[in-house]
Design a protein around this motif. Sequence first.
Motif, PDB file in Angstrom:
ATOM      1  N   ARG A 198       1.884   5.070   3.888  1.00 22.87           N
ATOM      2  CA  ARG A 198       1.974   3.830   4.645  1.00 22.87           C
ATOM      3  C   ARG A 198       2.745   4.078   5.941  1.00 22.87           C
ATOM      4  N   VAL A 199       2.319   3.419   6.999  1.00 20.94           N
ATOM      5  CA  VAL A 199       3.018   3.530   8.270  1.00 20.94           C
ATOM      6  C   VAL A 199       4.125   2.481   8.299  1.00 20.94           C
ATOM      7  N   PRO A 200       5.354   2.876   8.601  1.00 22.58           N
ATOM      8  CA  PRO A 200       6.435   1.893   8.697  1.00 22.58           C
ATOM      9  C   PRO A 200       6.132   0.842   9.760  1.00 22.58           C
ATOM     10  N   ARG A 237       0.923  -6.482   3.341  1.00 22.65           N
ATOM     11  CA  ARG A 237      -0.307  -5.717   3.577  1.00 22.65           C
ATOM     12  C   ARG A 237      -0.153  -4.391   2.851  1.00 22.65           C
ATOM     13  N   PRO A 238      -1.204  -3.918   2.192  1.00 20.76           N
ATOM     14  CA  PRO A 238      -1.077  -2.663   1.430  1.00 20.76           C
ATOM     15  C   PRO A 238      -0.860  -1.441   2.312  1.00 20.76           C
ATOM     16  N   ASP A 239      -1.247  -1.513   3.609  1.00 21.56           N
ATOM     17  CA  ASP A 239      -1.075  -0.360   4.483  1.00 21.56           C
ATOM     18  C   ASP A 239       0.247  -0.386   5.234  1.00 21.56           C
ATOM     19  N   TRP A 240       1.073  -1.392   4.996  1.00 19.33           N
ATOM     20  CA  TRP A 240       2.373  -1.469   5.660  1.00 19.33           C
ATOM     21  C   TRP A 240       3.438  -0.826   4.796  1.00 19.33           C
ATOM     22  N   THR A 268       1.666   0.014  -5.194  1.00 20.32           N
ATOM     23  CA  THR A 268       0.471   0.160  -4.359  1.00 20.32           C
ATOM     24  C   THR A 268      -0.323  -1.142  -4.292  1.00 20.32           C
ATOM     25  N   VAL A 269      -0.311  -1.912  -5.370  1.00 20.08           N
ATOM     26  CA  VAL A 269      -0.965  -3.220  -5.400  1.00 20.08           C
ATOM     27  C   VAL A 269       0.030  -4.186  -6.016  1.00 20.08           C
ATOM     28  N   HIS A 270       0.507  -5.104  -5.225  1.00 17.40           N
ATOM     29  CA  HIS A 270       1.514  -6.035  -5.724  1.00 17.40           C
ATOM     30  C   HIS A 270       1.460  -7.306  -4.896  1.00 17.40           C
TER      31      HIS A 270
END
Length: 637
Positions: free
Chosen positions: A7-9, A56-59, A49-51
Motif C-alpha cells: 500500500r502507498v502511504p 480504501r484497500p490501496d491506502w 487486507t479487507v476490513h
Amino acid sequence: MANPTTRVPVRASFAIAGGGSLGTFLAGALRTLLRAIWRHNAAVGRGETVHADLLRPDWGHITIDSIGGSSAGALCASQLARALFEPEYAGAELPLTEPHTLTGDWIHGAELTRLAVEANDPARSGSIEAPGWTVLSGARLHELSSRALMADAPPSDPLPPSASPLDPSGLVAIGITLTDLLGYHEPAEFSVERVVGHPSFGAVEPSVSRQQQRAGEQIRDLGGRGHAETRKLFLARDSDGAELARRFLTETRRRGRARALAWNEASAEHLAALTAASAALPLAVGPLALTDQNADVSVSSRRLYVDGGILNNKPVAPALKLGRWHDGSRLLGLRDPETGALPLDAIERELVYTRVCFFIDAFPDRAMGEWRSPHPDEALRESGIWHLTRAAVEARGSRIDHALATPHSALDVLFESMMTSLRAQDLMGIAKTNQQLEARDRYIDDRCASVSHNPTSFQIDTIEKAEAYASVRLRPAGMVLTENQARKVAQRIWESDQFSGLGGRRPVTMIPVFAPLNLRGVFAGEALYSLGGLLGYDARKHDAGVGEAVATHVLSGIDPSRPVAEVTLADAPRSVVPEDTSAVVDRLMVAAAAAIDGLQPKETAVRAFAKLPLRLPFVRRLIREWLDRRVTGMPED
C-alpha cells in the motif's frame, strides 16, 4: 526499492473553510473524519487486507501533516492541531456534546450570550484588542478559543501509537488566513534607470534582505499594500521537532515566512489569537487589533485584522503549500552530515506517498444549477453556451429579476456568492497542476522505458533532487528500475523541473465534505448567517450532527468500488430551530447607539433624538419579530 504490491502511504491536508456559526457543522465533520482515519490506521497496522475500517484497500497509513483554516474554519483548524497532539480532545467515542472536546466546545461555548459584550468600551484579551461596539466581543471569542486549546480534555481510551495520524517527526504545519485592514508592504523593485521624472517616488534603498537578492543594485521600491495574509506555523510535539523546523526555515530562507513552535501553553495562546483574528467577521466581531511580540521584546508589531474569509475563505492552497514544506523539513534531519547526501531509503519512506486534501465547507460552490455558465470570453464568441441548460437559464433569469426588484433578494445573492466563491480559483489551479503532472508522469514513464545502464554521478543532496527521485519511484515503471537507472531518470526529471516549476508538487485527490444542497433547510442555525446558530443549544447540537452525518456519507464513497449517491438529509425539525432573537436585538441596539455616539462624541440634543427610537419598545419589538421570521422561516402576516 519500493514494492509494487505494498500500500502507498497517504499524506492528508485539511482545508477548513469559513462558516460563521456553522463551525458546529465543521467540527462535527472534522471529528468524524479523525475517527475514521484512526480506525483506518489501526486496521493497516494490524495488516488487514479487507476490513470495514479501511477507507480504501490501496491506502496505507494516513498522516495529517498540514492544515489550512479560514474564519470559523480557523478555529476548527486549531482544534484539529490540538487533537493531533492530544487525541483525547477529539472525544471520538464520547457524545457530541461532551464538554471540553472538539465538538463540545462549539456546542457549549458558541453561544451569543457568552460572546456578546456588555458595554461599548474596548476590551483586551492576551494579545487581542477588541472594540466594544460590535454585536459580539472579539475579546470573548479569543478567550473561548484559548479555553478550547488549553482546558483539560476528558479522559478516553488511549490510541495505539500505530494509529496516530501525527507524523513521527511530531510536526504539523498550519496556515491561518487573515485580512490586514491597514495592509502591509509588498515590494515592487525597479532599477533606478527605470524610474525617471520623479526622484522622490519610491524608497531609494531596499531592505537588507532584498538587497542581497539584487546584488547591491541601486533600485527604487514602488511597491503597494497587500491585505490577504496567511500566518504559517510549524507546531511540534517537543522542542527537538521545533528546532528541526527552524533549521528547515532557515536553510530554505523561509525563516520570516513561518514560525516553528513546540506545542505548549504559549504556542496554544498564540494560535488562539490568530484564529480569533481570522474569525473576526466585520461588524459582528471585528475588527481586532493583534500585537505580535518579536524576539526583541522592546519591538512589537500591531496590526488591525478582520475575517480571513474576506479574501480567502477556501484555504486549500495554503494547506497544500505547507504540505510541500513539511516534506522538506522531514528530509532535513536525515541528511548525511559529511556528504550532505540524502539516503535513498529515507527518500522512499518520506516522499513516496499519495496526497489527498479533505476540503470541509459549510457553504460550497458546486458550480451547479443557475450558477453554472460559460466563461465570458466563450459566451462573447457564442461558444460554450451548451454549459447552460434551459432550466439553468430560467433559474438565473429569475434570480436576476428578484435581485433587481428587492434589496433583500440582492443581498441574498451577494452573501451566497461571497461565501461560496471566495478564492475558489485555488481549485482551478489544483486542477491545472494535476493535468500538468499527468503529462509529467507520461514523460517519466517514457524515460523509464528507454533508460540506459551506464553509470551516473547524479548525487541526491537537495530536497529538489530527492523529490525528482521520489517521483520516479512513485511510477510503476520506476519501481522496477535499478538504483542507478532511477538516478539517471531522476536527473532528467530534476532538470526539467527547473523550467516547469513542478518540482515537489504531486497530484492531489480532493475529498470534498460539503453541506447538502438543501443546506438552508437542513441546518437549524443557518439563518442570519453568522449569528443564527449562536442562539440555541439545540441548534448547535443538531448542526454538529449534520456534520457527522455528511462526513460519514462522504467516507463511505472514498473507495471507488463503492460509489454512493449525493447525500440527502431531512430538514431540521422545528423544535431545534431558535425562536427568540431578543438577545440579538439588544446587542444591535447597543451597536447602533455606539455608532451614533461615534458620529457625535459629545452629548447633544441631536444625539439624544437620534437614539430615541432605540429606546422605544415597539421599535425593538418590530425588529425582533422581523428577525424571528428570518430565523424560523415564518411567513409574513
